[in-house]
Each structure stands twice: as structure tokens, then as C-alpha cells.
Design a protein around this motif. Structure first.
Motif, mmCIF file in Angstrom:
data_model
loop_
_atom_site.group_PDB
_atom_site.id
_atom_site.type_symbol
_atom_site.label_atom_id
_atom_site.label_comp_id
_atom_site.label_asym_id
_atom_site.label_seq_id
_atom_site.Cartn_x
_atom_site.Cartn_y
_atom_site.Cartn_z
ATOM 1 N N GLU A 193 0.808 -1.219 0.000
ATOM 2 C CA GLU A 193 0.000 0.000 0.000
ATOM 3 C C GLU A 193 0.846 1.276 0.000
ATOM 4 O O GLU A 193 0.348 2.355 0.314
ATOM 5 N N SER A 194 2.115 1.129 -0.394
ATOM 6 C CA SER A 194 3.003 2.299 -0.412
ATOM 7 C C SER A 194 3.102 2.948 -1.785
ATOM 8 O O SER A 194 3.630 4.048 -1.907
ATOM 9 N N PHE A 195 2.599 2.291 -2.817
ATOM 10 C CA PHE A 195 2.768 2.819 -4.168
ATOM 11 C C PHE A 195 1.977 4.105 -4.391
ATOM 12 O O PHE A 195 2.322 4.921 -5.242
ATOM 13 N N GLY A 196 0.928 4.295 -3.605
ATOM 14 C CA GLY A 196 0.117 5.487 -3.768
ATOM 15 C C GLY A 196 0.753 6.758 -3.257
ATOM 16 O O GLY A 196 0.178 7.839 -3.421
ATOM 17 N N THR A 197 1.933 6.669 -2.632
ATOM 18 C CA THR A 197 2.606 7.884 -2.181
ATOM 19 C C THR A 197 2.927 8.814 -3.346
ATOM 20 O O THR A 197 3.050 10.022 -3.162
ATOM 21 N N ASN A 198 3.055 8.251 -4.538
ATOM 22 C CA ASN A 198 3.274 9.068 -5.732
ATOM 23 C C ASN A 198 2.500 8.431 -6.877
ATOM 24 O O ASN A 198 3.077 7.909 -7.831
ATOM 25 N N ALA A 199 1.174 8.453 -6.750
ATOM 26 C CA ALA A 199 0.339 7.787 -7.739
ATOM 27 C C ALA A 199 0.531 8.382 -9.138
ATOM 28 O O ALA A 199 0.576 7.655 -10.136
ATOM 29 N N GLN A 200 0.668 9.696 -9.211
ATOM 30 C CA GLN A 200 0.848 10.346 -10.510
ATOM 31 C C GLN A 200 2.146 9.891 -11.163
ATOM 32 O O GLN A 200 2.182 9.560 -12.355
ATOM 33 N N GLY A 201 3.227 9.874 -10.382
ATOM 34 C CA GLY A 201 4.500 9.416 -10.920
ATOM 35 C C GLY A 201 4.450 7.967 -11.357
ATOM 36 O O GLY A 201 5.030 7.592 -12.386
ATOM 37 N N TYR A 202 3.768 7.146 -10.568
ATOM 38 C CA TYR A 202 3.607 5.726 -10.902
ATOM 39 C C TYR A 202 2.915 5.590 -12.256
ATOM 40 O O TYR A 202 3.351 4.843 -13.136
ATOM 41 N N ASP A 203 1.829 6.314 -12.418
ATOM 42 C CA ASP A 203 1.043 6.199 -13.639
ATOM 43 C C ASP A 203 1.823 6.650 -14.867
ATOM 44 O O ASP A 203 1.712 6.066 -15.942
ATOM 45 N N GLN A 243 -9.851 -1.616 -21.597
ATOM 46 C CA GLN A 243 -10.936 -0.743 -22.060
ATOM 47 C C GLN A 243 -10.766 -0.430 -23.545
ATOM 48 O O GLN A 243 -11.731 -0.469 -24.311
ATOM 49 N N ALA A 244 -9.551 -0.113 -23.934
ATOM 50 C CA ALA A 244 -9.284 0.221 -25.333
ATOM 51 C C ALA A 244 -9.557 -0.965 -26.256
ATOM 52 O O ALA A 244 -9.853 -0.783 -27.441
ATOM 53 N N ALA A 245 -9.475 -2.174 -25.697
ATOM 54 C CA ALA A 245 -9.753 -3.384 -26.477
ATOM 55 C C ALA A 245 -11.232 -3.735 -26.485
ATOM 56 O O ALA A 245 -11.624 -4.788 -26.996
ATOM 57 N N GLY A 246 -12.081 -2.859 -25.919
ATOM 58 C CA GLY A 246 -13.520 -3.048 -25.976
ATOM 59 C C GLY A 246 -14.141 -3.687 -24.753
ATOM 60 O O GLY A 246 -15.322 -4.066 -24.788
ATOM 61 N N CYS A 247 -13.383 -3.784 -23.652
ATOM 62 C CA CYS A 247 -13.889 -4.436 -22.448
ATOM 63 C C CYS A 247 -14.509 -3.420 -21.484
ATOM 64 O O CYS A 247 -14.138 -2.243 -21.479
ATOM 65 N N ALA A 248 -15.440 -3.897 -20.667
ATOM 66 C CA ALA A 248 -15.993 -3.133 -19.550
ATOM 67 C C ALA A 248 -15.248 -3.578 -18.300
ATOM 68 O O ALA A 248 -15.331 -4.746 -17.906
ATOM 69 N N VAL A 249 -14.494 -2.684 -17.685
ATOM 70 C CA VAL A 249 -13.564 -3.053 -16.623
ATOM 71 C C VAL A 249 -14.017 -2.471 -15.289
ATOM 72 O O VAL A 249 -14.351 -1.287 -15.194
ATOM 73 N N LEU A 250 -14.006 -3.309 -14.260
ATOM 74 C CA LEU A 250 -14.163 -2.871 -12.880
ATOM 75 C C LEU A 250 -12.851 -3.140 -12.169
ATOM 76 O O LEU A 250 -12.355 -4.271 -12.178
ATOM 77 N N GLY A 251 -12.279 -2.115 -11.543
ATOM 78 C CA GLY A 251 -11.038 -2.268 -10.808
ATOM 79 C C GLY A 251 -11.273 -2.385 -9.317
ATOM 80 O O GLY A 251 -12.241 -1.839 -8.783
ATOM 81 N N ILE A 252 -10.370 -3.102 -8.647
ATOM 82 C CA ILE A 252 -10.341 -3.175 -7.187
ATOM 83 C C ILE A 252 -8.931 -2.804 -6.762
ATOM 84 O O ILE A 252 -7.956 -3.319 -7.324
ATOM 85 N N ASP A 253 -8.818 -1.943 -5.765
ATOM 86 C CA ASP A 253 -7.505 -1.621 -5.230
ATOM 87 C C ASP A 253 -7.645 -1.197 -3.773
ATOM 88 O O ASP A 253 -8.600 -0.484 -3.427
ATOM 89 N N PRO A 254 -6.691 -1.607 -2.906
ATOM 90 C CA PRO A 254 -6.800 -1.230 -1.498
ATOM 91 C C PRO A 254 -6.372 0.196 -1.194
ATOM 92 O O PRO A 254 -6.630 0.696 -0.103
ATOM 93 N N ASP A 255 -5.715 0.866 -2.153
ATOM 94 C CA ASP A 255 -5.157 2.196 -1.916
ATOM 95 C C ASP A 255 -6.044 3.245 -2.576
ATOM 96 O O ASP A 255 -6.102 3.334 -3.809
ATOM 97 N N ALA A 256 -6.721 4.050 -1.760
ATOM 98 C CA ALA A 256 -7.635 5.049 -2.300
ATOM 99 C C ALA A 256 -6.929 6.077 -3.165
ATOM 100 O O ALA A 256 -7.523 6.631 -4.094
ATOM 101 N N ARG A 257 -5.644 6.337 -2.893
ATOM 102 C CA ARG A 257 -4.910 7.319 -3.694
ATOM 103 C C ARG A 257 -4.725 6.822 -5.127
ATOM 104 O O ARG A 257 -4.886 7.587 -6.097
#
Length: 273
Positions: free
Chosen positions: A22-32, A70-84
Motif C-alpha cells: 500500500e506504499s505505491f500510492g505515495t506518488n500515484a501520478q508518478g507511478y502512472d 478498455q481500449a480493447a472493448g472491455c468493460a472493466v471494474l477495478g479493485i484496489d486497497p489504496d484510495a490514492r
């Protein structure tokens, strides 16, 4: 954004480092921005081998893999423990629910595909495989995949040396500069064993995709702080490691080619009798 109630208590060991998970969200923008996407051939193969377009993305993070599906035409639901991380994914027009997979309540929902991109090692391996079978439709596909980073030794060795020096007490400090691919393949084989052990899937397959990506010094120094070894270090520790790596990349002319292998374990949910 919904934070869902627990379906049952978290696994006792939290597999095995919840703080890191759960530490990756400290810099979610940089991660992305810095983390690489997944091979198009992998995405296409998963979609082609699934019975429909409803995808559940476990450990969606900022939605890097989810956006590809999504770009391949799928409907995606994500789950993640980190709200950030989930907040950023939602800002990219993804649907996300905040929970660990173990605690997430499907509320009767079923999916054609369940993916876990660079995230299944944070999930209880026994609980995860059983729950995946429960939320997949008959003939639905489970696909667990991730990258193996293979930087050149001229970059990997200075990183490992600096990390051991500034973080000697880290559980990562005794790891080799470059772990052999066979170690990762063995890990994916263990995942296949857990899937097989549920008795709910056809025999798992192992897929492999080899590819390359060029990095400048700045691009690599943007990516490194998003990795699990570095997300919990202090600013001075991080600066010392990045300085050592930056000098190493400069010595190579300011850029290098990364050799990636993306591994996948995938299995089809057995059809009901």
C-alpha cells in the motif's frame, strides 16, 4: 468512491508486506506516468480467449492495464486497497472499488475475465484462487501477469550497491542486482499450482512475451521511485540511490535499453456440469 465492507477478515500474514503493498500510492501520478504498459499481444490474447467483455482487474492501481483492456472493448471494474491509486484511476474514467481482493464483496456480480497485473503477489494465494473461481463465469479466464525488469549490469550493480549502503536493514537489501528469470518463472509455476489446487479451472498455461524499451537517464530516474524497494525510503536515502544510478546511466551515454519479459499464468474456469 466506494470503500466496500469486508467479506471476511484479512489473511493473517497479509502476504507478506502490506505496508509495501500500500506504499505505491505515495506518488500515484508518478507511478502512472513512469510505469510501462503491457504487451498488446498479451492483452489481445486474453481478450480473444475470454467468453465476454466483463473484466475484473484485481490490484488495478492507477489503471494502466485496465485502460488497455478498455481500449480493447472491455468493460472493466477495478479493485484496489489504496484510495490514492484508485482516485487517479477514476480520474482516468475507470470504475474502481476500494478494497483488498480478499475482503471485496462481489454482491453476486460475475465476470468473463479476471486479471491481476503486477499485483497477485499481494493477494493470499489460496484465498485468491478460490475467490477468482467464484466470481468468474463458466469458461471465464483468469490471467495473472507481470514484468521482469532486466536492466544492463552497468545500471543494476550501482543500484544494488547504493541500496545496500543506504538501506541495510531493508528486506530487499540482500537481493542480487539482477535476479534470474528462472526465479520469476518458478513463482508463476507456484501460482499455477494454487489455481490447479482449487479443482475449478482447466490446466493453467504459462505465457511469455519478450520486448525492449529505451530509457533516458531522466525517464529511468522517474520510474525507480515507483518500485517497491524505494517507495518507503526517506528523501535522503532516495536521493543517494538515484544519484548513483544517474551517474551510471550517464556513463552509458545518457540512455540504455531495458530488456523486459512479461510472464503470465492463465487458466480457464471449468464449465459447470
Amino acid at each position: 468512491m466506494p470503500t466496500l465492507p469486508r467479506e471476511h477478515p484479512e489473511p493473517a500474514q497479509s502476504h507478506q508486506a502490506r505496508r509495501t503493498a500500500e506504499s505505491f500510492g505515495t506518488n500515484a501520478q508518478g507511478y502512472d506516468q513512469a510505469r510501462p504498459a503491457y504487451p498488446d499481444d498479451l492483452v489481445a490474447r486474453i481478450v480473444a480467449g475470454s467468453p465476454g467483455s466483463d473484466v475484473l482487474d484485481v490490484g488495478t492501481g492507477t489503471g494502466i492495464a485496465a485502460r488497455q483492456f478498455q481500449a480493447a472493448g472491455c468493460a472493466v471494474l477495478g479493485i484496489d486497497p489504496d484510495a490514492r491509486m484508485a482516485d487517479l484511476a477514476q480520474a482516468r474514467s475507470l470504475r474502481v472499488e476500494v478494497a483488498t481482493f480478499e475482503a471485496w464483496e462481489p454482491a453476486g456480480r460475475m465476470f468473463d475475465t479476471l486479471i491481476a497485473a503486477q499485483s497477485w503477489h499481494w493477494v493470499d494465494p489460496v484465498v485468491g484462487a478460490v475467490k477468482a473461481a467464484r466470481v468468474l463465469r463458466p469458461n471465464g479466464r483468469l490471467a495473472i501477469f507481470g514484468h521482469v525488469f532486466k536492466p544492463p549490469v552497468e545500471v543494476a550493480e550501482p543500484f544494488a550497491e547504493a541500496f545496500r549502503r543506504v538501506a541495510p536493514d531493508s528486506p530487499f537489501s540482500d537481493q542480487p542486482a539482477r535476479r534470474p528469470l528462472e526465479m520469476y518463472q518458478a513463482g508463476y509455476a507456484k501460482v499455477a499450482d494454487k489455481i490447479r489446487g482449487t479443482g475449478q479451472f482447466n490446466d493453467p498455461e504459462q505465457w511469455r512475451f519478450d520486448w525492449e524499451q529505451s530509457y533516458t537517464r531522466d525517464q529511468w530516474l522517474d520510474l525507480l521511485p515507483t518500485t517497491g524497494r524505494l517507495t518507503q525510503l526517506g528523501p535522503e536515502q532516495l536521493a543517494e540511490i538515484l544519484g548513483a544510478v544517474g551517474r551510471a546511466v550517464d556513463a552509458l551515454g545518457g540512455r540504455f535499453t531495458m530488456h523486459y519479459t512479461t510472464l503470465a499464468t492463465t487458466a480457464v474456469r471449468a464449465a459447470t456440469p
